[in-house]
Motif scaffolding. Structure first.
Motif, PDB file in Angstrom:
ATOM      1  N   ASP A 109      16.687   7.423   9.263  1.00 14.68           N
ATOM      2  CA  ASP A 109      16.508   8.609   8.424  1.00 14.68           C
ATOM      3  C   ASP A 109      17.061   8.372   7.018  1.00 14.68           C
ATOM      4  O   ASP A 109      16.393   8.680   6.026  1.00 14.68           O
ATOM      5  N   GLY A 110      18.247   7.806   6.922  1.00 13.97           N
ATOM      6  CA  GLY A 110      18.838   7.569   5.608  1.00 13.97           C
ATOM      7  C   GLY A 110      18.076   6.543   4.797  1.00 13.97           C
ATOM      8  O   GLY A 110      17.864   6.734   3.588  1.00 13.97           O
ATOM      9  N   ALA A 147      24.486   9.459  -1.678  1.00 11.78           N
ATOM     10  CA  ALA A 147      25.377  10.622  -1.715  1.00 11.78           C
ATOM     11  C   ALA A 147      24.601  11.933  -1.701  1.00 11.78           C
ATOM     12  O   ALA A 147      25.148  12.977  -1.306  1.00 11.78           O
ATOM     13  N   GLU A 148      23.356  11.921  -2.128  1.00  7.24           N
ATOM     14  CA  GLU A 148      22.529  13.124  -2.162  1.00  7.24           C
ATOM     15  C   GLU A 148      21.965  13.491  -0.794  1.00  7.24           C
ATOM     16  O   GLU A 148      21.436  14.592  -0.614  1.00  7.24           O
ATOM     17  N   LEU A 149      22.035  12.574   0.181  1.00 11.51           N
ATOM     18  CA  LEU A 149      21.278  12.734   1.422  1.00 11.51           C
ATOM     19  C   LEU A 149      22.044  13.437   2.531  1.00 11.51           C
ATOM     20  O   LEU A 149      21.476  13.701   3.592  1.00 11.51           O
ATOM     21  N   ASP A 150      23.324  13.726   2.325  1.00  7.91           N
ATOM     22  CA  ASP A 150      24.130  14.439   3.319  1.00  7.91           C
ATOM     23  C   ASP A 150      24.083  13.738   4.676  1.00  7.91           C
ATOM     24  O   ASP A 150      23.806  14.349   5.718  1.00  7.91           O
ATOM     25  N   LEU A 151      24.371  12.441   4.669  1.00  8.91           N
ATOM     26  CA  LEU A 151      24.359  11.638   5.893  1.00  8.91           C
ATOM     27  C   LEU A 151      25.704  11.731   6.601  1.00  8.91           C
ATOM     28  O   LEU A 151      26.743  11.916   5.966  1.00  8.91           O
ATOM     29  N   ASP A 152      25.698  11.571   7.929  1.00  5.99           N
ATOM     30  CA  ASP A 152      26.971  11.479   8.630  1.00  5.99           C
ATOM     31  C   ASP A 152      27.600  10.117   8.349  1.00  5.99           C
ATOM     32  O   ASP A 152      26.979   9.237   7.762  1.00  5.99           O
ATOM     33  N   ALA A 157      27.366   4.611   6.446  1.00  8.71           N
ATOM     34  CA  ALA A 157      27.897   3.249   6.513  1.00  8.71           C
ATOM     35  C   ALA A 157      26.787   2.238   6.740  1.00  8.71           C
ATOM     36  O   ALA A 157      26.776   1.153   6.132  1.00  8.71           O
ATOM     37  N   LEU A 158      25.830   2.560   7.588  1.00  5.86           N
ATOM     38  CA  LEU A 158      24.748   1.624   7.880  1.00  5.86           C
ATOM     39  C   LEU A 158      23.805   1.475   6.691  1.00  5.86           C
ATOM     40  O   LEU A 158      23.350   0.367   6.389  1.00  5.86           O
ATOM     41  N   CYS A 159      23.494   2.572   6.015  1.00  2.28           N
ATOM     42  CA  CYS A 159      22.625   2.481   4.842  1.00  2.28           C
ATOM     43  C   CYS A 159      23.320   1.726   3.710  1.00  2.28           C
ATOM     44  O   CYS A 159      22.688   0.923   3.004  1.00  2.28           O
TER      45      CYS A 159
END
Length: 431
Positions: A109-110, A147-152, A157-159
């Motif tokens: 997703d990221g 930072a814009e994507l609101d990832l967990d 970390a993976l992206c």
């Protein structure tokens, strides 16, 4: 001016060899000047650890039409880097494990959203500065986008790990537009981009293509020659080597990396945006590392964020019958995390992969190499205009190379593409 040759080509990487071949086929007299004692530039099939290893760039793909046409032309066999079975990844310093398919799913997703606008921003990827949609985005880094994507925490970390591996530098230093350009030439599909970057290679090494093109170069290729000065005049170009030799030509093609531009004096001057890029340097300042190891019972991939010594390590093939294997890896900062000795390499690898022992390693310091000063070219924010200014300079001095490519920038394909453009440009201008 009395011309010694029609064109002087500076550098015998894929761009230099290709432009020399093309100009020769057009009837021009060409000489290629290479500082190293070998051809190939930042590709280098060297024999270490008992086998041929690609110390620099190595992967190709049929989605990269310029290099694949050379595979067809010279009937070169290709081989496959297998996709692994298991995966390990670091999040907040803690190792997690699963299948390789799970690893891709956790970052899907990221990664997808990080380049989702790529084909809108670069509708025509081989005309990267057409229109103005890229300009506001060029000031942003890849981490600005993440930072814009609101990832967990795990997805972030993976992206970060994936983009840092792609940039061969911390993702925070890499331009978002660079990532979007790669996305655009991959039809907006990040997993296709991953396949293009790391799946298919020359069976007999990149040297097989370099040697094939060199055999079709009609002019001289001189090794161990350092170019110190390029003087463009109204009726020609004078290239001066470090030992004071002068070669007069109708034109000159410069194929050195961005990191080396500052070592050559250009008397006609470079455009201001280009001078700034040369002064600042581009993003990639990492390393490629090959290891021989034991302790893994099946192919694996491991990834870590950019604050770790290694962003990626991946099993490549079994070696012999003793349970050893060969793996390649990439680190993002060659100066902060130098590859110095076996104990250090084991520490780096041990943070990512449990239970394996490195028995040998091989690497080359591209950042310290005076004819590279970098690995593959990945631009920083606010550099796209400057690099494209070099790629489209008027006059008798033109630039070619993976760093200046319009499409697959920083790949073998980009080097060949830019060389084809440069050869045709010089034919139209001065030959």
């Amino acid at each position: 001016m009395n011309h010694d040759v029609d064109v002087v080509v500076v550098g015998a990487g894929f761009a230099g060899l290709t432009v020399a071949r093309e100009l020769g086929w057009m009837g021009a007299q060409v000489v290629v000047l290479e500082g190293r004692d070998r051809i190939g530039g930042r590709t280098w099939t060297d024999t270490r650890m008992g086998e041929p290893l690609e110390m620099g760039g190595g992967w190709i793909h049929w989605m990269q039409g310029h290099v694949w046409s050379e595979v067809t032309r010279y009937k070169l066999p290709v081989a496959e880097t297998p996709w692994p079975d298991t995966a390990h990844w670091l999040v907040g310093g803690t190792r997690r494990s699963g299948s390789a398919a799970e690893l891709l799913e956790r970052m899907n997703d990221g990664m997808r959203r990080s380049i989702e606008d790529c084909m809108e921003v670069f509708k025509r990827p081989y005309e990267p500065t057409a229109g103005n949609g890229w300009r506001d985005l060029d000031r942003l880094s890849v981490t600005d986008r993440l930072a814009e994507l609101d990832l967990d925490d795990e997805a972030y970390a993976l992206c970060d790990a994936m983009w840092s591996q792609n940039f061969n530098a911390p993702a925070a230093t890499g331009a978002l537009t660079q990532a979007l350009r790669w996305g655009a030439v991959s039809n907006g599909d990040w997993q296709l981009l991953l396949d293009i970057c790391s799946h298919w290679r020359f069976r007999d090494g990149t040297v097989s293509l370099a040697n094939a093109i060199r055999a079709d170069v009609s002019g001289d290729v001189e090794l161990g020659v350092h170019v110190a000065r390029i003087d463009e005049r109204p009726d020609g170009v004078v290239v001066t080597t470090a030992d004071g030799r002068e070669i007069a030509a109708r034109a000159c093609v410069v194929t050195v990396p961005i990191g080396v531009l500052g070592s050559i004096e250009f008397t006609s001057g470079l455009p201001q945006p280009a001078r700034q890029v040369a002064a600042d340097g581009q993003s990639s300042q990492g390393f490629k590392l090959w290891v021989r190891a034991r302790g893994a019972d099946q192919p694996f991939i491991a990834m870590a964020p950019s604050d770790e010594p290694l962003a990626l390590i991946q099993w490549e093939h079994a070696f012999g019958d003793g349970g050893e294997f060969t793996a390649f890896s990439f680190g993002t900062d060659a100066r902060k995390f130098p590859v110095t000795d076996l104990e250090t390499v084991n520490q780096y690898v041990g943070r990512l992969v449990p239970g394996i022992e490195v028995t040998d390693f091989a690497s080359h310091d591209w950042v310290g190499d005076p004819y590279a000063r970098q690995t593959w070219a990945m631009l920083r924010p606010n550099q796209l205009e400057g690099v494209q200014a070099l790629a489209t300079m008027p006059g008798r001095v033109t630039f070619a190379g993976a760093d200046y490519a319009r499409g697959w920038c920083s790949f073998i394909d980009g080097a060949i593409e830019s060389a084809m453009r440069a050869a045709r440009t010089l034919r139209e201008r001065v030959l």
